[in-house]
Design an enzyme around this catalytic site. Structure first.
Site, PDB file in Angstrom:
ATOM      1  N   HIS A  76    -125.530 -40.443 -28.781  1.00 48.73           N
ATOM      2  CA  HIS A  76    -127.154 -39.050 -29.464  1.00 48.73           C
ATOM      3  C   HIS A  76    -126.610 -38.203 -30.420  1.00 48.73           C
ATOM      4  O   HIS A  76    -126.013 -37.847 -30.200  1.00 48.73           O
ATOM      5  CB  HIS A  76    -126.685 -38.986 -27.660  1.00 48.73           C
ATOM      6  CG  HIS A  76    -127.878 -37.334 -27.335  1.00 48.73           C
ATOM      7  ND1 HIS A  76    -127.240 -36.171 -27.342  1.00 48.73           N
ATOM      8  CD2 HIS A  76    -129.010 -37.676 -28.185  1.00 48.73           C
ATOM      9  CE1 HIS A  76    -128.493 -35.940 -26.755  1.00 48.73           C
ATOM     10  NE2 HIS A  76    -129.329 -36.517 -27.403  1.00 48.73           N
ATOM     11  N   GLU A  88    -128.777 -42.953 -31.699  1.00 50.50           N
ATOM     12  CA  GLU A  88    -130.210 -42.168 -31.622  1.00 50.50           C
ATOM     13  C   GLU A  88    -129.911 -41.047 -32.717  1.00 50.50           C
ATOM     14  O   GLU A  88    -128.999 -40.050 -33.076  1.00 50.50           O
ATOM     15  CB  GLU A  88    -130.050 -41.687 -30.243  1.00 50.50           C
ATOM     16  CG  GLU A  88    -131.702 -40.743 -29.958  1.00 50.50           C
ATOM     17  CD  GLU A  88    -131.626 -39.552 -30.067  1.00 50.50           C
ATOM     18  OE1 GLU A  88    -132.458 -39.073 -30.375  1.00 50.50           O
ATOM     19  OE2 GLU A  88    -130.153 -39.046 -30.330  1.00 50.50           O
ATOM     20  N   HIS A 141    -132.376 -31.601 -34.652  1.00 53.28           N
ATOM     21  CA  HIS A 141    -133.033 -31.290 -33.862  1.00 53.28           C
ATOM     22  C   HIS A 141    -134.005 -30.481 -33.898  1.00 53.28           C
ATOM     23  O   HIS A 141    -135.034 -31.124 -32.409  1.00 53.28           O
ATOM     24  CB  HIS A 141    -132.064 -31.894 -32.928  1.00 53.28           C
ATOM     25  CG  HIS A 141    -132.495 -32.287 -31.313  1.00 53.28           C
ATOM     26  ND1 HIS A 141    -132.993 -30.484 -30.340  1.00 53.28           N
ATOM     27  CD2 HIS A 141    -132.943 -32.165 -30.005  1.00 53.28           C
ATOM     28  CE1 HIS A 141    -132.997 -30.768 -29.315  1.00 53.28           C
ATOM     29  NE2 HIS A 141    -133.020 -32.017 -29.026  1.00 53.28           N
ATOM     30  N   GLU A 170    -135.819 -40.334 -33.060  1.00 54.77           N
ATOM     31  CA  GLU A 170    -137.123 -39.520 -32.289  1.00 54.77           C
ATOM     32  C   GLU A 170    -137.315 -38.757 -33.159  1.00 54.77           C
ATOM     33  O   GLU A 170    -136.969 -38.147 -34.333  1.00 54.77           O
ATOM     34  CB  GLU A 170    -135.798 -39.025 -31.267  1.00 54.77           C
ATOM     35  CG  GLU A 170    -137.318 -37.749 -30.442  1.00 54.77           C
ATOM     36  CD  GLU A 170    -136.431 -36.774 -29.669  1.00 54.77           C
ATOM     37  OE1 GLU A 170    -137.247 -35.801 -29.283  1.00 54.77           O
ATOM     38  OE2 GLU A 170    -135.335 -37.366 -29.019  1.00 54.77           O
TER      39      GLU A 170
END
Length: 233
Positions: free
Chosen positions: A9, A36, A51, A103
């Site tokens: 992650h 990810e 993020h 993402e």
């Protein structure tokens, strides 16, 4: 029965500053078969890893990335002297050594820019089975799928919809990516009945990993791939 896939992650945020090249390398060295990370688009058109929608938590900057020039953004410290990498730098570093789940964190052009970059990589030999693009912003994910239908997509959810996994089916997604707080056995079963893989975020506890494995989930996102790697056999 095989155990759930490990997806490291934000690179490997438990082992190195998140969404940096150091974190990506840490995830690979920890044996994670997938990584990810989060991608945003700067007004200059550059794609970079971050993020949060602000800089305050994970860099020595403040405010919105769009308020800084690209040069100023690149000069920030993202932890231990690491810089905010570009999508190209991240993919160059990984170099097909692991699968990649990107993402989409921003909208209004992010999908189109990422689609163009990934189609270039696929044309140069990056296998489709080592790519997954996900987002909570399902309209942006839908746009990505329209632009690059050959690249698998994953619908991110933080909750349990009334129509269960139908939104992922409507997107023709390959996976449903669920928050660990909302793993409902009925939702998992509905996703499976639709041919969707089920990936759960964020799982750092070995006992939770084993519990989710018993539910039949296909993979977990973890900050600490080194902790779970011995179980993922």
């Amino acid at each position: 029965m095989s155990q759930p896939l490990l997806i490291s992650h934000r690179g490997a945020r438990g082992l190195a500053p998140e969404n940096t090249l150091r974190a990506l390398e840490a995830g690979i060295l920890a044996g994670a078969p997938w990584l990810e990370f989060d991608v945003q688009r700067h007004p200059s058109g550059e794609l970079f890893l971050l993020h949060d929608l602000t800089l305050d938590r994970s860099t020595n900057g403040q405010g919105l990335p769009a308020e800084l020039s690209w040069e100023a953004l690149r000069a920030l410290d993202a932890g231990l002297g690491e810089r905010l990498p570009t999508l190209d730098e991240a993919l160059d570093l990984i170099d097909q050594r692991a699968g990649v789940n990107i993402e989409l964190k921003t909208w209004d052009g992010t999908a189109a820019a990422v689609a163009a970059k990934l189609r270039e990589r696929v044309a140069a030999g990056w296998p489709l089975e080592k790519l997954l693009v996900s987002s909570f912003h399902l309209p942006e994910l839908f746009e990505f799928h329209q632009l690059a239908p050959e690249i698998p997509v994953g619908a991110l959810l933080c909750g349990v919809p009334l129509d269960w996994a139908a939104c992922a089916s409507e997107l023709q997604a390959a996976s449903l990516n669920l928050s660990s707080e909302f793993v409902d056995a009925r939702l998992v079963a509905d996703a499976k009945s639709r041919g969707l893989a089920v990936y759960v975020y964020t799982v750092n506890d070995p006992e939770e990993y084993l519990r989710l494995a018993a539910l039949g989930v296909d993979g977990v996102f973890t900050d600490y791939p080194d902790r779970l790697r011995p179980l993922a056999v």
